[in-house]
Design a protein around this motif. Structure first.
Motif, PDB file in Angstrom:
ATOM      1  N   ASN A 144      38.716  49.772  45.384  1.00  0.00           N
ATOM      2  CA  ASN A 144      40.618  49.670  44.653  1.00  0.00           C
ATOM      3  C   ASN A 144      40.611  48.614  45.924  1.00  0.00           C
ATOM      4  O   ASN A 144      40.640  48.366  46.917  1.00  0.00           O
ATOM      5  CB  ASN A 144      41.293  50.896  44.999  1.00  0.00           C
ATOM      6  CG  ASN A 144      42.630  50.850  45.151  1.00  0.00           C
ATOM      7  OD1 ASN A 144      43.339  50.276  45.675  1.00  0.00           O
ATOM      8  ND2 ASN A 144      43.080  50.967  43.695  1.00  0.00           N
ATOM      9  N   LYS A 194      44.963  46.391  45.511  1.00  0.00           N
ATOM     10  CA  LYS A 194      45.772  46.148  45.187  1.00  0.00           C
ATOM     11  C   LYS A 194      46.670  46.097  46.582  1.00  0.00           C
ATOM     12  O   LYS A 194      46.961  45.960  47.542  1.00  0.00           O
ATOM     13  CB  LYS A 194      47.025  47.884  44.969  1.00  0.00           C
ATOM     14  CG  LYS A 194      46.684  48.802  46.671  1.00  0.00           C
ATOM     15  CD  LYS A 194      46.933  50.038  46.196  1.00  0.00           C
ATOM     16  CE  LYS A 194      46.664  50.829  47.919  1.00  0.00           C
ATOM     17  NZ  LYS A 194      47.155  52.061  47.116  1.00  0.00           N
ATOM     18  N   ASP A 254      53.579  44.270  41.558  1.00  0.00           N
ATOM     19  CA  ASP A 254      52.091  44.621  42.075  1.00  0.00           C
ATOM     20  C   ASP A 254      51.673  45.110  41.837  1.00  0.00           C
ATOM     21  O   ASP A 254      52.077  44.997  39.473  1.00  0.00           O
ATOM     22  CB  ASP A 254      52.908  46.200  42.910  1.00  0.00           C
ATOM     23  CG  ASP A 254      53.100  47.433  42.332  1.00  0.00           C
ATOM     24  OD1 ASP A 254      52.879  47.704  41.101  1.00  0.00           O
ATOM     25  OD2 ASP A 254      54.097  48.519  42.720  1.00  0.00           O
ATOM     26  N   ASP A 282      46.945  46.700  40.858  1.00  0.00           N
ATOM     27  CA  ASP A 282      45.813  47.666  41.599  1.00  0.00           C
ATOM     28  C   ASP A 282      45.226  48.110  40.457  1.00  0.00           C
ATOM     29  O   ASP A 282      45.766  48.078  39.313  1.00  0.00           O
ATOM     30  CB  ASP A 282      46.751  49.220  40.916  1.00  0.00           C
ATOM     31  CG  ASP A 282      46.151  50.432  42.004  1.00  0.00           C
ATOM     32  OD1 ASP A 282      44.860  50.269  41.782  1.00  0.00           O
ATOM     33  OD2 ASP A 282      46.740  50.498  42.871  1.00  0.00           O
TER      34      ASP A 282
END
Length: 329
Positions: free
Chosen positions: A144, A146, A205, A207
């Motif tokens: 992941n 982000k 943001d 992600d």
């Protein structure tokens, strides 16, 4: 006295064959955290008639797992998750391209169906005796990345392994040779909309998660993992941005697929000073749109999506020899 993380090190190397070991000269990134480090032997309690106590124990397969959190500072995690790489460039200016599509590269990428394994070396200089563990045949199960306003690009990866060497009581951190130690931040990150292809305005943001769905394979006559296999490679993401028009919502309503989604991380420089990582996704399905409205607050939209394929391009000054590499002029 108790020791802290300053008395530990974490490095890894890409194996040429499953659990064959490697020289651990890479780090995942800056500010590494290795958490939830678990090793279990799958103990099985066995009972017997005419007794309330456990009579004996049997032991199953060996399983290890752990999570690494870090600030993205180099692109080599993609060399583990993906396979073949097209490399080009000359002195101090190199480009590396990986892909989830087995036919997208000049390099041989047919092994993309089989997960790469790594050798993880984790050392702890404990008070009375050092403990260095060599975890082999480790697979990346998920990754992941982000970022948000005023933050670095934060990453985490879930690792699985089924073999460890005997514990080494020496503490010798090797030399790190990955060569790229620039912390990527939100300040030079860019996301191009899957609906319009233009830069998403006032993004707050993003992600993105890569689920390799890799699993360990076991066989008779050994408690250790004998190999690994990969199920469906899934990529999902979401971002939050100021809502400026109907375009993102319209894509969800229309139930249609977008051509591309591009995420670029860079140090803001150019030519031989550039350090960048570009993720270009194709076959982008936008699945969900949400908004929140409150008095006196900005109206943001949140978009969720899933992608079918990805090409990753890294530009930096490091001349690194990689497995399954095809070098062009």
């Amino acid at each position: 006295m108790v020791r802290t993380g300053s008395s530990t090190y974490l490095q890894y190397g890409k194996e040429g064959s499953f659990s064959g070991g490697a020289t651990a000269t890479r780090v995942f990134g800056l500010q590494q955290k290795f958490t939830g480090i678990t090793w279990k032997n799958n103990q099985i309690p066995l009972t017997q008639l005419n007794n309330i106590e456990v009579a004996s124990f049997a032991y199953g397969k060996n399983e290890g797992s752990g999570s690494v959190e870090f600030v993205m500072s180099n692109p080599w995690i993609f060399d583990i998750m993906l396979d073949g790489v097209d490399k080009s460039g000359t002195t101090n200016d190199y480009s590396y391209i990986w892909s989830s599509d087995k036919s997208a590269l000049i390099a041989d990428n047919t092994d993309i169906n089989t997960p790469n394994s790594v050798h993880i070396e984790y050392g702890f200089d404990a008070e009375t005796q050092s403990v260095t563990r060599n975890m082999k045949g480790a697979l990346v199960n998920s990754f992941n990345l982000k970022s948000t306003i005023n933050e670095t690009v934060k990453c985490s990866t879930e690792l699985l392994w089924g073999l460890e060497d005997a514990i080494d009581t020496t503490y010798t951190a090797g030399t790190v040779t990955d060569g790229v130690e620039f912390p990527y931040t939100f300040a030079h990150a860019e996301l191009l909309s899957p609906t319009s292809g233009s830069t998403v305005a006032q993004i707050q943001d993003f992600d993105i998660t890569f689920s390799t769905n890799s699993e360990l394979l076991y066989t008779l006559n050994s408690p250790n993992a004998a190999g690994g296999f990969r199920k469906i490679f899934e990529m999902t993401g979401k971002f939050k941005a100021a809502m400026v028009d109907k375009s993102e919502l319209q894509k969800v309503i229309d139930r249609t697929e977008s051509a591309t989604l591009k995420v670029t991380l860079t140090n803001g420089l150019s030519t031989t000073n550039e350090k960048s990582i570009t993720l270009e996704f194709t076959g982008v399905g936008v699945s969900e749109h949400t908004t929140d409205t409150s008095p006196g607050e900005p109206v943001f939209e949140n978009l969720s999506f899933q992608m079918r394929s990805v090409n990753v391009t890294a530009n930096n000054s490091i001349n690194k020899t990689l497995t399954s590499e095809f070098m062009t002029d």
